[in-house]
Scaffold this motif. Structure first.
Motif, short mmCIF file in Angstrom:
data_model
loop_
_atom_site.label_atom_id
_atom_site.label_comp_id
_atom_site.label_asym_id
_atom_site.label_seq_id
_atom_site.Cartn_x
_atom_site.Cartn_y
_atom_site.Cartn_z
N ALA A 35 1.20 -1.00 -0.54
CA ALA A 35 0.27 -0.09 0.00
C ALA A 35 0.27 1.02 0.46
O ALA A 35 0.31 2.10 -1.09
N ALA A 36 1.78 1.31 1.00
CA ALA A 36 2.95 2.57 1.05
C ALA A 36 3.57 2.88 -0.08
O ALA A 36 3.72 4.06 -0.57
N TYR A 37 3.67 1.87 -1.05
CA TYR A 37 4.33 2.19 -2.41
C TYR A 37 3.68 2.66 -4.11
O TYR A 37 3.78 2.53 -4.49
N LEU A 38 2.49 2.56 -3.11
CA LEU A 38 1.00 3.03 -4.56
C LEU A 38 0.41 4.15 -4.31
O LEU A 38 -0.64 4.27 -4.86
N GLN A 44 -2.91 12.23 -4.21
CA GLN A 44 -3.46 11.90 -5.14
C GLN A 44 -3.80 10.70 -6.27
O GLN A 44 -4.50 10.94 -7.48
N TYR A 45 -2.32 10.62 -6.37
CA TYR A 45 -2.72 9.21 -7.45
C TYR A 45 -2.09 8.01 -6.31
O TYR A 45 -1.40 7.63 -5.48
N HIS A 46 -2.43 6.81 -7.10
CA HIS A 46 -2.34 5.62 -6.52
C HIS A 46 -2.46 4.39 -7.76
O HIS A 46 -3.35 5.10 -8.79
N GLY A 47 -1.94 3.61 -7.50
CA GLY A 47 -2.07 2.24 -8.91
C GLY A 47 -1.88 1.15 -8.15
O GLY A 47 -2.26 1.06 -6.96
N GLU A 48 -1.70 0.24 -9.23
CA GLU A 48 -1.37 -1.51 -8.60
C GLU A 48 -0.25 -1.83 -9.58
O GLU A 48 0.33 -1.52 -9.57
N ALA A 49 0.41 -2.96 -8.61
CA ALA A 49 1.31 -3.36 -9.27
C ALA A 49 1.35 -5.11 -8.52
O ALA A 49 0.42 -5.98 -7.58
N GLY A 88 6.36 8.10 -9.20
CA GLY A 88 6.56 6.82 -9.07
C GLY A 88 5.63 6.15 -8.73
O GLY A 88 6.09 4.95 -7.78
N VAL A 89 4.82 6.22 -9.16
CA VAL A 89 3.23 5.91 -8.61
C VAL A 89 2.68 4.86 -10.31
O VAL A 89 3.11 5.71 -11.43
N PRO A 90 2.73 3.19 -10.25
CA PRO A 90 1.99 3.14 -11.11
C PRO A 90 0.82 3.87 -12.03
O PRO A 90 0.17 3.89 -10.96
N VAL A 91 0.93 3.64 -13.33
CA VAL A 91 -0.77 3.99 -13.74
C VAL A 91 -1.27 2.87 -13.86
O VAL A 91 -1.02 2.19 -13.55
N GLN A 92 -2.93 3.60 -13.70
CA GLN A 92 -3.81 1.94 -13.75
C GLN A 92 -3.37 1.02 -15.85
O GLN A 92 -3.09 2.15 -16.68
N ILE A 476 7.80 -0.17 -21.03
CA ILE A 476 8.12 -0.87 -19.86
C ILE A 476 8.75 -0.07 -19.01
O ILE A 476 8.80 0.16 -18.08
N MET A 477 9.20 0.75 -18.86
CA MET A 477 9.89 1.57 -18.08
C MET A 477 9.36 3.26 -17.55
O MET A 477 9.14 4.56 -18.61
N ASN A 478 8.62 2.96 -17.02
CA ASN A 478 7.51 4.05 -15.77
C ASN A 478 7.23 4.44 -16.92
O ASN A 478 6.89 6.27 -17.40
N PRO A 479 6.63 3.68 -17.92
CA PRO A 479 4.95 3.98 -18.83
C PRO A 479 4.37 5.48 -17.95
O PRO A 479 3.58 5.33 -17.01
N GLY A 480 3.97 5.84 -19.48
CA GLY A 480 2.45 7.25 -18.41
C GLY A 480 3.18 8.54 -17.18
O GLY A 480 2.35 9.27 -16.92
#
Length: 485
Positions: A35-38, A44-49, A88-92, A476-480
């Motif tokens: 959770a803390a990494y996402l 404001q920004y939340h992601g999934e991994a 530093g947060v993944p995009v959906q 693949i490198m930090n897309p979005g």
């Protein structure tokens, strides 16, 4: 087997491989552990991994990248998670693995004679400052998040801070780099050479790229002599336009010794003191144009104690400020007489972001302008912001032209009614007219990606897209983030 089952099986295989590379204890898959990494610092920004993996070496990073490249899985490099733009947060909508560099935190070497050190990307900035100080040297990069941000994140966003006026951004401090490219290959350029004209400088391509071209794993940085004397104070200047003249006069008289020249007008000081009641304003009355100043010298002669017990360097600064007062450029001033007073001034400056954020709804602009255009920009921007119902809360690294212009609201309940898009449009149009930049030191990330498409010069944007596609053809490198391909 259904498509969903197939995807789940593939993800399980990837996780199993990640465990073999970095160890099961450093491959997080439980939602509560990830959770803390996402989520970014702003919330404001939340992601999934699929997983959060914490490699302990550059080799492990390389193996992780090779695995993800083979499986077409996105990689999100992550440092101290203090960014403000969602970088530093993944995009959906994309299977991602977060690569936390927190375990790559060693200081590999420190060369006192050469005044350099080699550090890994996960090293915390304040730890690096302390290590340099133990050896009688200074690592000058500094800002409020120094206790938790990491040097890899500083490099990936080309972070600035309060000392840029003298030492430059992170880019200027870095003279060598180690990185893992999107195919898993490793660039080892940690020689620390000050001169090396043997082709394109990959270091400068990766610095400021926000992890979109590769993962920085280590770097060589310049160190500087520790000041023998320092003077820190707070000035009430006659106007924002006059402040530039004050800066230049002090620079000229001290041989470019100004380390910080921070714009802190009364509204910003008021917010800090309201949110943090134990902080007191440094000067009495309404200081319309406040400047926090720090000047430092490493010359032993400047540290000489005078007959009255005062320090030569501080006396010279007081003399300069006296002349500026006679000329009407400075109205009032205080100079810290102890390390405690100096610390109180720096706490005032470093509390501003937290104070503004806690004070209520706000929209932050991180912008830069030519020094000559700062005063007219602020004048026009303030007038329009007030007309539309906003309360400007502005601070800035005035010495290098970087303003943190915050659009706040006196009544939080009215925030949703205010024309935010209108005032933003005005700000960016005004910024363009005054030859400014819409991102000075916080980066692009997700928050300014749309602005890149509309405000960045088309030829520069096209070249960025070509470079991204050539270096990272699978995206693949930090897309979005940073650039759309």
């Amino acid at each position: 087997m259904s498509e969903a089952d197939l995807l789940e099986t593939e993800c399980e295989a990837v996780i199993e491989s990640l465990c073999k590379i970095a160890g099961a204890a450093n491959t997080l898959t439980e939602p509560s552990d990830m959770a803390a990494y996402l989520e970014d610092w702003t919330g404001q920004y939340h992601g999934e991994a699929i997983a959060v993996v914490r490699p302990a070496s550059t080799h492990e990073v390389s193996e992780i990248v090779k695995l993800c490249a083979a499986k077409d899985i996105a990689i999100v490099p992550q440092g101290g998670r203090t960014g403000l733009c969602g970088g530093g947060v993944p995009v959906q909508g994309r299977h991602s693995v977060v690569v936390s560099l927190s375990r790559l935190n060693a200081i590999r070497s420190l060369d006192v004679a050469g005044r350099t050190f080699v550090v890994e990307a996960g090293a915390v900035l304040e730890v690096l400052q302390e290590e340099a100080a133990k050896n009688g040297l200074v690592f000058p990069l500094t800002f409020g998040a120094k206790g938790s941000c990491t040097i890899g994140g500083n490099l990936s966003t080309n972070a600035g801070g309060s000392n840029v006026v003298r030492y430059g951004n992170t880019r200027e401090l870095c003279i060598g780099i180690e990185a893992v490219l999107p195919d898993g290959s490793i660039i080892n350029a940690l020689t620390g050479l000050r001169k090396d004209n043997t082709g394109y400088d990959i270091r400068h391509l990766l610095i400021g790229a926000e992890g979109t071209l590769g993962i920085i794993t280590a770097a060589v940085f310049k160190l500087f002599p520790k000041p023998t004397s320092r003077a820190t104070g707070f000035l009430a200047v006659s106007s924002l336009d006059a402040a530039i003249g004050v800066l230049n006069r002090i620079q000229d008289r001290t041989g470019g010794a100004v380390e910080a020249f921070e714009y802190m007008p009364q509204p910003a000081v008021d917010v800090i003191c309201r949110v943090f009641p134990d902080i007191r304003p440094p000067l009495e009355g309404n200081v319309e144009t406040g400047i926090m100043l720090e000047v430092a010298s490493s010359r032993p002669s400047d540290a000489a104690e005078m007959e009255d017990g005062s320090i030569k360097f501080q006396n010279e600064l007081m003399e300069i400020m006296g002349e500026l007062m006679e000329d009407g450029l400075i109205i009032d001033a205080m100079v810290a007489q102890s390390e405690q007073q100096r610390g109180e001034l720096w706490r005032l400056r470093e509390s501003i972001l937290e104070a503004i954020t806690k004070a209520g709804p706000v929209y932050h602009l991180d912008i830069s302008l030519p020094l000559a255009n700062i005063a007219p920009f602020v004048e026009e921007m303030d007038r329009e912001a007030l007309r539309l119902g906003f309360r400007p809360l502005t601070v800035g690294h005035l010495g290098d032209g970087n303003l943190h212009y915050a659009l706040a609201c006196t009544d939080a309940e009215r925030w949703a009614e205010l024309p935010l898009e209108e005032v933003k449009s005005f700000a960016f149009s005004l910024l363009k007219r005054f030859n400014g930049s819409f991102s000075a030191e916080h980066g692009i990330g997700q928050s300014k990606l749309a602005l890149m498409g509309t405000l960045k010069e088309p030829s520069q944007l096209a070249m960025m897209q070509v470079l991204k596609s050539a270096i990272d053809p699978k995206n693949i490198m930090n897309p979005g983030k940073m650039v759309v391909v």
